[in-house]
Design an enzyme around this catalytic site. Structure first.
Site, PDB file in Angstrom:
ATOM      1  N   ASP A   1     -10.469   3.761  -2.045  1.00 27.51           N
ATOM      2  CA  ASP A   1     -11.129   2.763  -1.194  1.00 27.51           C
ATOM      3  C   ASP A   1     -12.636   2.745  -1.426  1.00 27.51           C
ATOM      4  OD1 ASP A   1      -8.689   2.206  -0.147  1.00 27.51           O
ATOM      5  OD2 ASP A   1      -9.071   3.055   1.827  1.00 27.51           O
TER       6      ASP A   1
ATOM      7  N   GLY B   1      -4.671   3.485  -8.405  1.00 27.80           N
ATOM      8  CA  GLY B   1      -4.797   3.832  -9.814  1.00 27.80           C
ATOM      9  C   GLY B   1      -3.843   4.900 -10.290  1.00 27.80           C
TER      10      GLY B   1
ATOM     11  N   ASP C   1       0.822  -1.207   0.000  1.00 33.72           N
ATOM     12  CA  ASP C   1       0.000   0.000   0.000  1.00 33.72           C
ATOM     13  C   ASP C   1       0.862   1.266   0.000  1.00 33.72           C
ATOM     14  OD1 ASP C   1      -2.131   1.712   0.271  1.00 33.72           O
ATOM     15  OD2 ASP C   1      -3.091   0.569   1.858  1.00 33.72           O
TER      16      ASP C   1
END
Length: 663
Positions: free
Chosen positions: A477, A456, A414
């Site tokens: 999210d 993205g 992440d």
């Protein structure tokens, strides 16, 4: 007779008197028409994606303010939201001033306001509005309208979509407006109960690297006891005939076609299974569970174990669900006062140390593996994770070694605090941390699926496969609202050319069942039809399917959504194609996905607000002649059709079918 009594005069006097009567009647109408503020009605019936509706305040309780202008009256809500009023054909007009509340900041948020009448006819629609935009006036005539609906639609993300209906009021010629109760849908289970006879539901293809540990559970529904056979299993692999687990390792590259057989007292089932030993793994999208959407920062090893046990006891393992993934907060936190999140961050050699909630990572993965499941983990390329826990910056190889030694099979990586290292405003900068961890994982003698999570950025779908991603997030999210789910899912069109075996677009995790992002859970805010849309669309998109709810609290409806094998086959098809939108008519859309056997999976979607017919034309699907159509949710043949197929689709719903040439 009455006129004669009042006006017994000559004809010319009658005309003057009639004019006077008409003026009198108009004055009476003006005097009896009344104005009602929306904020004075029962706003508890407002359906919205986040927070609670507020009378005369913003959704966060501040003075209503749009584009620098303040208002003392109105409704503060949050996309997506819906407020349905009964005006009974007695209303004259609706007016308001709309926009995103200034509390979110300039440029933030993205909403569209809509005013709908009977049969969901759109009377008025705003442009896309953002924080700081000037307020927009709404004036709508409501002559003869019985139902008035105030809608706010959000974009792909509903962050900061604080929507104000300022000075919102209805003028009634007589009576007063009332409020329809929130729309409730019955949670109708469409998935038939599995047959007691064996049915093999496993994916038909599996990738493994030479020398890596092999773990594959044959997914089979049907009464137990069950015995398993794998004919043609290559040297180095072995099958447990009682559990259906295949383990071992393969030394050499190559392809092997195995015949799987499952047998119980009522019959047997067979399926061809291709094992490809080479450089590529994750040949079909991952099926599993992730801790974030339910436990978030409250995750513990015991909760993860309970989910693994539930994956087996619920029977979902028999439908192909495999991964049990731990998201953030297994690591030590940088400054939390919670003792279960504190402790040494790394040992003397730099190896990461889990927090006290996870005292035995190897024991945890063993617990998961012995049940025929796989285990996943989470980290960030920056110094800290999104939640402020220790991440992998400058320790990538050490962390990859630890993940392999502990026995993990999946890594979600992440972006988060890596923004402190690189702003991510160049493509090489966006790619670098994922290249570094990819190289580190390649040195580990274990197959670890690599999931990029950087929302993205840089059109990751265009280069994710090139630098070794098995999947990559295409979006921010998700949350459990129609606006978020639909805004994300239906914006995936155009990404299909970048998906294929071993590399898939990821529009984020599933939001069905009980979710909550922390210790407090609630049933998903998606309606039953919206949940059918969610699962159908994600399967068509060949997305990783990661359950986000507490698996220990599965209800029958949620279980039925996750255990329809004909629907899951669409997601797990070995061809690895992602669906594309082939037709759109306003709020009606048709999406289609090519399947390995030459059939097409087709979703007929209704994003509108009332049930309506949706048509899939064979010409738009590249088909001709007579076609056989099967309803996948109901697992029922619908017949043979020439030229097109039409279905009645409910509000925010879907009809998911599979189409083959008729014999």
């Amino acid at each position: 007779m009455i006129l004669k009594r009042i006006f017994p005069a000559a004809p010319c006097q009658w005309f003057v008197s009639l004019v006077a009567l008409a003026l009198f009647a108009g004055t009476t109408h003006a005097q009896t028409a009344r104005t009602y503020s929306i904020s004075a009605l029962d706003i508890s019936q407002v359906e919205q994606g986040w927070g609670e509706p507020q009378a005369n305040k913003s959704v966060e309780g501040h003075t209503l303010s749009i584009g620098g202008q303040t208002f003392t009256n109105g409704l503060g809500t949050h996309a997506s939201s819906e407020f349905i009023l009964d005006v009974g054909g007695r209303a004259e007009s609706f007016s308001a001033v709309v926009g995103i509340d200034d509390e979110v900041g300039k440029g933030k948020g993205s909403v569209v306001f809509k005013v709908l009448g009977d049969t969901n006819q759109v009377f008025w629609e705003s442009k896309e509005l953002h924080g700081g935009d000037a307020p927009v006036a709404v004036n709508v005539s409501l002559a003869d309208v019985k139902q008035l609906t105030l809608l706010v639609d959000g974009g792909e993300s509903i962050d900061s979509d604080h929507a104000d209906w300022a000075d919102a009021k209805v003028v009634m010629t007589r009576g007063r407006p009332s409020v329809f109760s929130s729309l409730k849908e019955e949670a109708i289970i469409l998935t038939p109960k599995p047959s007691p006879k064996p049915r093999i539901n496993s994916t038909k293809v599996f990738g493994v690297r030479p020398g890596a540990p092999f773990l594959y559970t044959i997914a089979v529904t049907g009464d137990r006891p069950m015995t398993f056979v794998a004919k043609g299993l290559p040297k180095g692999l072995k099958l447990d005939p009682k559990t259906g687990c295949i383990t071992g390792s393969l030394k050499e590259k190559g392809e092997h076609v195995v015949t799987l057989r499952a047998k119980n007292a009522l019959g047997e089932a067979t399926q061809k299974f291709k094992i490809i030993c080479g450089a590529q793994i994750g040949l079909v999208p991952a099926l599993g569970w992730n801790s974030w959407n339910c436990f978030a920062s409250a995750v513990t090893a015991e909760k993860v174990k309970s989910v693994a046990a539930a994956m087996v006891s619920s029977g979902l393992i028999n439908h192909g669900w495999t991964y049990i993934n731990i998201d953030d907060f297994w690591e030590v936190h940088r400054d939390s006062k919670d003792p279960t999140l504190q402790g040494p961050q790394r040992d003397a050699d730099g190896h990461i140390i889990p927090n006290p909630r996870f005292p035995d990572m190897k024991g945890l993965t063993d617990y998961i593996h012995v049940r025929g499941l796989k285990a996943g983990l989470y980290s960030s390329p920056g110094p800290w994770t999104c939640g402020g826990c220790v991440a992998s910056w400058q320790h990538e190889e050490l962390d990859a070694q630890s993940y392999g030694q502990w026995g993990f099979d999946y890594l979600k990586y992440d972006w988060c605090s890596y923004g402190q290292i690189d702003k991510g405003d160049t493509l090489p900068g966006l790619q670098k941390p994922y290249r570094v961890m990819r190289a580190a994982l390649d040195k580990v003698n274990r197959d670890i699926l690599f999931s990029f999570c950087q929302y993205g950025g840089g059109n990751v779908w265009e280069w994710g496969a090139e630098i070794g991603g098995n999947s990559w997030r295409t979006t921010g999210d998700i949350n459990d609202s129609w606006s978020s789910m639909a805004g994300i899912g239906f914006r995936q069109n155009g990404h299909e050319k970048y998906a294929g075996p071993g590399h898939f677009n990821d529009p984020d995790m599933l939001v069905v069942g009980k979710v909550g992002w922390g210790p407090s859970l609630h049933p998903t805010r998606l309606t039953p039809n919206e949940q059918y849309t969610h699962i159908s669309l994600w399967c068509l998109l060949a997305s990783p399917l990661l359950i986000g709810c507490d698996m220990t609290q599965l209800d029958d409806f949620t279980l039925s959504l996750l255990s329809n094998d004909e629907v899951l086959e669409v997601n797990q098809d070995p061809l690895g194609r992602q669906a594309a939108r082939v037709a759109q008519n306003g709020q009606l859309e048709v999406w289609a996905k090519d399947m390995e056997d030459g059939s097409k999976a087709v979703g007929l979607f209704n994003r509108g607000y009332s049930e309506t017919s949706v048509t899939a034309n064979w010409s738009e699907l590249g088909l001709a002649g007579k076609q056989k159509v099967r309803d996948l949710w109901r697992q029922k043949d619908l017949g043979e059709f020439t030229g097109s197929f039409t279905a009645s689709v409910p509000r925010h719903g879907v009809v998911l079918v599979r189409v083959w040439p008729a014999k």
